[in-house]
Design a protein around this motif. Structure first.
Motif, PDB file in Angstrom:
ATOM      1  N   LEU A 174      -9.061  -0.810 -15.335  1.00  0.00           N
ATOM      2  CA  LEU A 174      -7.632  -0.978 -15.626  1.00  0.00           C
ATOM      3  C   LEU A 174      -6.846   0.309 -15.366  1.00  0.00           C
ATOM      4  CD1 LEU A 174      -7.824  -3.200 -18.833  1.00  0.00           C
ATOM      5  CD2 LEU A 174      -7.101  -3.888 -16.527  1.00  0.00           C
ATOM      6  N   ILE A 175      -7.428   1.443 -15.736  1.00  0.00           N
ATOM      7  CA  ILE A 175      -6.753   2.726 -15.489  1.00  0.00           C
ATOM      8  C   ILE A 175      -6.695   3.016 -13.988  1.00  0.00           C
ATOM      9  CG2 ILE A 175      -6.966   5.235 -15.815  1.00  0.00           C
ATOM     10  CD1 ILE A 175      -8.065   4.458 -18.680  1.00  0.00           C
ATOM     11  N   SER A 176      -7.777   2.725 -13.275  1.00  0.00           N
ATOM     12  CA  SER A 176      -7.779   2.920 -11.824  1.00  0.00           C
ATOM     13  C   SER A 176      -6.767   2.008 -11.148  1.00  0.00           C
ATOM     14  CB  SER A 176      -9.174   2.662 -11.248  1.00  0.00           C
ATOM     15  OG  SER A 176     -10.079   3.632 -11.712  1.00  0.00           O
ATOM     16  N   LEU A 177      -6.696   0.754 -11.592  1.00  0.00           N
ATOM     17  CA  LEU A 177      -5.734  -0.184 -11.016  1.00  0.00           C
ATOM     18  C   LEU A 177      -4.310   0.300 -11.281  1.00  0.00           C
ATOM     19  CD1 LEU A 177      -5.202  -2.863  -9.550  1.00  0.00           C
ATOM     20  CD2 LEU A 177      -5.257  -3.994 -11.784  1.00  0.00           C
ATOM     21  N   ALA A 178      -4.036   0.709 -12.514  1.00  0.00           N
ATOM     22  CA  ALA A 178      -2.692   1.227 -12.836  1.00  0.00           C
ATOM     23  C   ALA A 178      -2.378   2.454 -11.987  1.00  0.00           C
ATOM     24  CB  ALA A 178      -2.608   1.564 -14.323  1.00  0.00           C
ATOM     25  N   GLY A 179      -3.350   3.332 -11.813  1.00  0.00           N
ATOM     26  CA  GLY A 179      -3.144   4.530 -11.001  1.00  0.00           C
ATOM     27  C   GLY A 179      -2.907   4.214  -9.539  1.00  0.00           C
ATOM     28  N   GLU A 180      -3.664   3.267  -8.998  1.00  0.00           N
ATOM     29  CA  GLU A 180      -3.488   2.873  -7.589  1.00  0.00           C
ATOM     30  C   GLU A 180      -2.117   2.241  -7.380  1.00  0.00           C
ATOM     31  OE1 GLU A 180      -5.594   2.730  -4.735  1.00  0.00           O
ATOM     32  OE2 GLU A 180      -7.295   3.761  -5.631  1.00  0.00           O
ATOM     33  N   ILE A 181      -1.713   1.388  -8.318  1.00  0.00           N
ATOM     34  CA  ILE A 181      -0.405   0.731  -8.192  1.00  0.00           C
ATOM     35  C   ILE A 181       0.713   1.761  -8.314  1.00  0.00           C
ATOM     36  CG2 ILE A 181       1.166  -0.903  -9.309  1.00  0.00           C
ATOM     37  CD1 ILE A 181      -1.432  -2.516 -10.054  1.00  0.00           C
ATOM     38  N   LEU A 182       0.614   2.626  -9.307  1.00  0.00           N
ATOM     39  CA  LEU A 182       1.620   3.682  -9.487  1.00  0.00           C
ATOM     40  C   LEU A 182       1.656   4.600  -8.267  1.00  0.00           C
ATOM     41  CD1 LEU A 182       3.679   5.094 -11.351  1.00  0.00           C
ATOM     42  CD2 LEU A 182       1.762   6.389 -12.314  1.00  0.00           C
ATOM     43  N   GLY A 183       0.491   4.992  -7.784  1.00  0.00           N
ATOM     44  CA  GLY A 183       0.416   5.864  -6.612  1.00  0.00           C
ATOM     45  C   GLY A 183       1.002   5.212  -5.371  1.00  0.00           C
ATOM     46  N   ALA A 184       0.701   3.925  -5.173  1.00  0.00           N
ATOM     47  CA  ALA A 184       1.256   3.215  -4.015  1.00  0.00           C
ATOM     48  C   ALA A 184       2.774   3.112  -4.126  1.00  0.00           C
ATOM     49  CB  ALA A 184       0.634   1.824  -3.903  1.00  0.00           C
ATOM     50  N   ALA A 185       3.273   2.821  -5.324  1.00  0.00           N
ATOM     51  CA  ALA A 185       4.722   2.696  -5.515  1.00  0.00           C
ATOM     52  C   ALA A 185       5.426   4.027  -5.252  1.00  0.00           C
ATOM     53  CB  ALA A 185       5.018   2.197  -6.933  1.00  0.00           C
ATOM     54  N   VAL A 186       4.888   5.108  -5.805  1.00  0.00           N
ATOM     55  CA  VAL A 186       5.487   6.434  -5.590  1.00  0.00           C
ATOM     56  C   VAL A 186       5.432   6.795  -4.106  1.00  0.00           C
ATOM     57  CG1 VAL A 186       5.202   8.917  -6.050  1.00  0.00           C
ATOM     58  CG2 VAL A 186       5.082   7.272  -7.937  1.00  0.00           C
ATOM     59  N   SER A 187       4.298   6.545  -3.459  1.00  0.00           N
ATOM     60  CA  SER A 187       4.157   6.842  -2.029  1.00  0.00           C
ATOM     61  C   SER A 187       5.160   6.055  -1.209  1.00  0.00           C
ATOM     62  CB  SER A 187       2.744   6.497  -1.551  1.00  0.00           C
ATOM     63  OG  SER A 187       1.800   7.291  -2.197  1.00  0.00           O
ATOM     64  N   PHE A 188       5.271   4.769  -1.493  1.00  0.00           N
ATOM     65  CA  PHE A 188       6.191   3.903  -0.758  1.00  0.00           C
ATOM     66  C   PHE A 188       7.621   4.439  -0.855  1.00  0.00           C
ATOM     67  CE2 PHE A 188       9.062   0.208  -0.649  1.00  0.00           C
ATOM     68  CZ  PHE A 188       8.689  -0.387   0.544  1.00  0.00           C
ATOM     69  N   VAL A 189       8.040   4.771  -2.064  1.00  0.00           N
ATOM     70  CA  VAL A 189       9.402   5.280  -2.275  1.00  0.00           C
ATOM     71  C   VAL A 189       9.594   6.621  -1.556  1.00  0.00           C
ATOM     72  CG1 VAL A 189      11.005   6.159  -4.029  1.00  0.00           C
ATOM     73  CG2 VAL A 189       9.783   4.015  -4.419  1.00  0.00           C
ATOM     74  N   LEU A 190       8.631   7.531  -1.695  1.00  0.00           N
ATOM     75  CA  LEU A 190       8.748   8.837  -1.033  1.00  0.00           C
ATOM     76  C   LEU A 190       8.729   8.713   0.486  1.00  0.00           C
ATOM     77  CD1 LEU A 190       6.480  11.151  -3.231  1.00  0.00           C
ATOM     78  CD2 LEU A 190       8.974  11.208  -3.028  1.00  0.00           C
ATOM     79  N   TYR A 191       7.814   7.894   1.011  1.00  0.00           N
ATOM     80  CA  TYR A 191       7.732   7.727   2.457  1.00  0.00           C
ATOM     81  C   TYR A 191       9.011   7.095   2.998  1.00  0.00           C
ATOM     82  CZ  TYR A 191       2.642   8.444   1.987  1.00  0.00           C
ATOM     83  OH  TYR A 191       1.398   8.944   1.714  1.00  0.00           O
ATOM     84  N   ARG A 192       9.497   6.068   2.310  1.00  0.00           N
ATOM     85  CA  ARG A 192      10.710   5.404   2.777  1.00  0.00           C
ATOM     86  C   ARG A 192      11.905   6.364   2.736  1.00  0.00           C
ATOM     87  NH1 ARG A 192      11.800  -0.853   1.728  1.00  0.00           N
ATOM     88  NH2 ARG A 192      10.411  -1.085   3.501  1.00  0.00           N
ATOM     89  N   TRP A 193      11.973   7.173   1.695  1.00  0.00           N
ATOM     90  CA  TRP A 193      13.038   8.169   1.590  1.00  0.00           C
ATOM     91  C   TRP A 193      12.943   9.168   2.755  1.00  0.00           C
ATOM     92  CZ3 TRP A 193      12.764  13.520   0.698  1.00  0.00           C
ATOM     93  CH2 TRP A 193      13.986  14.143   0.457  1.00  0.00           C
TER      94      TRP A 193
END
Length: 192
Positions: free
Chosen positions: A58-77
C-alpha cells in the motif's frame, strides 16, 4: 553491494525515520519517479520488509501514484515552457493518441502501466506530451500500477527472505514471466 544488501540498507534507512518512515518512503518514491530512470523494485521490497507485505504494498502503491502525479505535472509544466519540446507534440505517435477517444487513451495508458517492459518514467513523459487529462492519467496509473506492484512487492520481499518464501517466489516469478511473455506475444502479433 548486491541487490539484497541494497534492500536491507534501504529498509534500515527507512526504519531510522521512526514515525516519519512512511513519509520518507513516499519522498524516495517521488524522487525515483521524477528522475525517471531509476528502478523502484528495491524500494518496494524495502517497504515490504519494513511495513509487512500488505502495508509495504500500500505504501509503495501510494508512493508510485504520488510520484507519477508529481512527475506528470512537472514534465507537463516543463514542456509548456519550452518551444523545442512543444514541437515534439507534432510527432506522429502523439497525433494518433490525440485522435483516440478518451476511453481508448485511458485503456492504452492502463496497458502501458501494466506492461513490465516499460519503465514508469517513459510512460510519465509520454503521457505529459499527450493530451490526456490529469484525472485520466491518475486513474489509469492507479489501475495499471496495482497489479504490477503486487508482483513487485511480493517478488522483492521473497528474494530478501528466500529461504522462508521460495515456493511463493517461484509462483510469483512464473506469473510475472507469463505477463511478460503475453506482452511480447501481443507485440509480435501486432507488428507487420
Amino acid at each position: 553491494m548486491d541487490w539484497s544488501d541494497l534492500v536491507v540498507t534501504t529498509a534500515d534507512w527507512i526504519r531510522s525515520w521512526g514515525v516519519f518512515a512512511v513519509i520518507a518512503s513516499l519522498l524516495i518514491n517521488v524522487l525515483i519517479s521524477v528522475a525517471g530512470v531509476l528502478p523502484s523494485l528495491f524500494l518496494s521490497a524495502a517497504n515490504a520488509v519494513v511495513f509487512g507485505l500488505w502495508g509495504g504494498f500500500l505504501i509503495s502503491l501510494a508512493g508510485e501514484i504520488l510520484g507519477a502525479a508529481v512527475s506528470f505535472v512537472l514534465y507537463r509544466w516543463g514542456i509548456s515552457r519550452s518551444d523545442k519540446l512543444q514541437k515534439v507534440r507534432e510527432a506522429r505517435w502523439l497525433k494518433r493518441i490525440s485522435d483516440m477517444s478518451r476511453g481508448r487513451r485511458l485503456l492504452a495508458l492502463i496497458l502501458l502501466r501494466v506492461n513490465p517492459l516499460l519503465p514508469s518514467g517513459v510512460v510519465n513523459v509520454g503521457a505529459a506530451f499527450s493530451p490526456i487529462a490529469f484525472a485520466d492519467f491518475f486513474l489509469a496509473t492507479v489501475i495499471g500500477k496495482t497489479p504490477s506492484l503486487v508482483m513487485e512487492t511480493f517478488i522483492g520481499h521473497d528474494l530478501v527472505f528466500f529461504s522462508e518464501n521460495k515456493y511463493r517466489l517461484i509462483i510469483a516469478v512464473l506469473l510475472a514471466a507469463s505477463v511478460f511473455l503475453l506482452f511480447r506475444w501481443t507485440e509480435k502479433k501486432q507488428s507487420p
